[in-house]
Design a protein around this motif. Structure first.
Motif, PDB file in Angstrom:
ATOM      1  N   GLU A  91     -12.003  11.792   2.707  1.00 44.83           N
ATOM      2  CA  GLU A  91     -10.528  11.551   2.793  1.00 44.83           C
ATOM      3  C   GLU A  91      -9.804  13.018   3.295  1.00 44.83           C
ATOM      4  O   GLU A  91     -10.056  14.092   2.433  1.00 44.83           O
ATOM      5  CB  GLU A  91      -9.953  11.211   1.274  1.00 44.83           C
ATOM      6  N   ASP A 122     -11.839   6.598   3.611  1.00 47.25           N
ATOM      7  CA  ASP A 122     -10.812   6.208   4.313  1.00 47.25           C
ATOM      8  C   ASP A 122     -11.025   5.697   5.569  1.00 47.25           C
ATOM      9  O   ASP A 122     -12.321   5.957   5.969  1.00 47.25           O
ATOM     10  CB  ASP A 122      -9.531   7.418   4.392  1.00 47.25           C
ATOM     11  N   LEU A 123     -10.361   5.241   6.420  1.00 48.52           N
ATOM     12  CA  LEU A 123     -10.754   4.608   7.826  1.00 48.52           C
ATOM     13  C   LEU A 123     -10.244   5.731   8.858  1.00 48.52           C
ATOM     14  O   LEU A 123     -10.732   5.991   9.617  1.00 48.52           O
ATOM     15  CB  LEU A 123     -10.006   3.198   8.075  1.00 48.52           C
ATOM     16  N   SER A 124      -8.857   6.145   8.466  1.00 50.12           N
ATOM     17  CA  SER A 124      -7.911   6.899   9.414  1.00 50.12           C
ATOM     18  C   SER A 124      -7.911   8.611   9.092  1.00 50.12           C
ATOM     19  O   SER A 124      -7.763   8.719   8.056  1.00 50.12           O
ATOM     20  CB  SER A 124      -6.450   6.616   9.640  1.00 50.12           C
ATOM     21  N   SER A 182     -13.355   8.338  12.887  1.00 53.86           N
ATOM     22  CA  SER A 182     -12.942   7.327  12.108  1.00 53.86           C
ATOM     23  C   SER A 182     -13.663   7.086  10.892  1.00 53.86           C
ATOM     24  O   SER A 182     -14.827   7.455  10.841  1.00 53.86           O
ATOM     25  CB  SER A 182     -12.458   6.137  12.884  1.00 53.86           C
ATOM     26  N   GLY A 183     -13.324   6.326   9.888  1.00 49.97           N
ATOM     27  CA  GLY A 183     -14.222   5.778   8.700  1.00 49.97           C
ATOM     28  C   GLY A 183     -15.141   4.787   9.126  1.00 49.97           C
ATOM     29  O   GLY A 183     -16.326   4.883   8.719  1.00 49.97           O
ATOM     30  N   VAL A 238     -14.216   1.120   0.816  1.00 50.06           N
ATOM     31  CA  VAL A 238     -13.193   1.565   1.888  1.00 50.06           C
ATOM     32  C   VAL A 238     -11.989   1.721   1.055  1.00 50.06           C
ATOM     33  O   VAL A 238     -11.499   0.983   0.485  1.00 50.06           O
ATOM     34  CB  VAL A 238     -13.273   0.729   3.040  1.00 50.06           C
ATOM     35  N   TYR A 239     -11.023   3.006   1.150  1.00 51.98           N
ATOM     36  CA  TYR A 239      -9.855   3.170   0.538  1.00 51.98           C
ATOM     37  C   TYR A 239      -8.816   3.364   1.483  1.00 51.98           C
ATOM     38  O   TYR A 239      -8.894   4.394   1.907  1.00 51.98           O
ATOM     39  CB  TYR A 239      -9.921   4.005  -0.725  1.00 51.98           C
ATOM     40  N   SER A 240      -7.998   2.280   2.062  1.00 53.61           N
ATOM     41  CA  SER A 240      -7.374   2.549   3.324  1.00 53.61           C
ATOM     42  C   SER A 240      -5.845   1.812   3.343  1.00 53.61           C
ATOM     43  O   SER A 240      -5.755   0.982   2.288  1.00 53.61           O
ATOM     44  CB  SER A 240      -8.179   2.167   4.338  1.00 53.61           C
ATOM     45  N   GLU A 279      -5.022   0.173   5.789  1.00 53.94           N
ATOM     46  CA  GLU A 279      -5.351  -1.111   6.741  1.00 53.94           C
ATOM     47  C   GLU A 279      -5.346  -2.372   6.118  1.00 53.94           C
ATOM     48  O   GLU A 279      -5.614  -2.497   5.353  1.00 53.94           O
ATOM     49  CB  GLU A 279      -6.821  -0.834   7.372  1.00 53.94           C
ATOM     50  N   LYS A 286      -4.562   0.932  -0.192  1.00 50.85           N
ATOM     51  CA  LYS A 286      -3.769   2.011  -0.695  1.00 50.85           C
ATOM     52  C   LYS A 286      -2.568   1.282  -1.172  1.00 50.85           C
ATOM     53  O   LYS A 286      -1.631   0.989  -0.160  1.00 50.85           O
ATOM     54  CB  LYS A 286      -3.653   3.191   0.033  1.00 50.85           C
TER      55      LYS A 286
END
Length: 222
Positions: free
Chosen positions: A9, A59-61, A73-74, A92-94, A96, A117
């Protein structure tokens, strides 16, 4: 409970919040990284030392700050980690919220949990960690539970996505055969492309190609 967790993150505030949650769950070893490349190095070293991480929270971003990196990216991080340690659990904590992208994470990246999130996401994060520790069943927040039942992802493949991306880039359907051949994408015949575009319009109930592009963008497919 998990005893060794890695958090990927790039925002300090989120990082600290996730660390707090994992500490509350009495996880003894908690490491974190702001860059996917460095997170992957930690995973690789842990496996080599026979002290692997049990859970990756990512995270993804990740914001581009000018540093040269290979993983941006994640999703790329998860793919790379799974090649080294296929059985690691991934949460995954995002932010999105696109159905297709979230469903793809479960179907293609084989993640174990997804948390959006939000204001009450800390509670959900704690619950997700506890759930996937005790079970192999996937966990997703209740308001997104319908995503896992969505059959759209199974009805399209990478070729369909390439077709939509080319349409979105302004490449006419009749010119797509040559574009595909130049990139080595198969099948690439004009008739195949036409049939697939027709199928996609029916699947997404699109009135035309412009409508199709708009729908798939909203869903996070492209």
């Amino acid at each position: 409970m998990f005893q060794k967790v890695l958090i990927a993150e790039d925002l300090d505030a989120i990082n600290l919040a996730v660390q707090h949650v994992t500490a509350e769950l009495q996880i003894t070893t908690i490491h974190h990284d702001k860059y996917c490349d460095e997170a992957l190095l930690k995973i690789r070293k842990a496996v080599a030392d026979n002290e692997p991480y049990e859970l990756l929270i990512s995270d993804l971003s990740f914001k581009d700050d000018g540093k040269k990196v290979k993983l941006h990216s994640g999703e790329q991080l998860i793919d790379a980690v799974k090649q080294i340690q296929p059985n690691i659990k991934v949460l995954v904590y995002s932010v999105e919220d696109k159905n297709y992208r979230i469903k793809s994470l479960f179907d293609n990246q084989k993640i174990n949990a997804f948390i959006l999130k939000s204001r009450d996401s800390i509670y959900q994060l704690k619950k997700a960690v506890q759930t996937i520790y005790n079970s192999d069943s996937p966990y997703i927040i209740p308001e997104l539970a319908h995503v896992l039942q969505d059959k759209t992802a199974a009805a399209i493949d990478n070729i369909d996505i390439e077709i939509i991306k080319h349409l979105a880039a302004g490449i006419a359907q009749e010119d797509m055969e040559n574009a595909f051949k130049q990139k080595g994408i198969t099948p690439n015949s004009k008739s195949t492309i036409e049939k697939r575009v027709s199928k996609l319009k029916i699947l997404f109930r699109a009135n035309n190609t412009i409508h199709l592009i708009a729908i798939t963008k909203d869903l996070g497919i492209i």
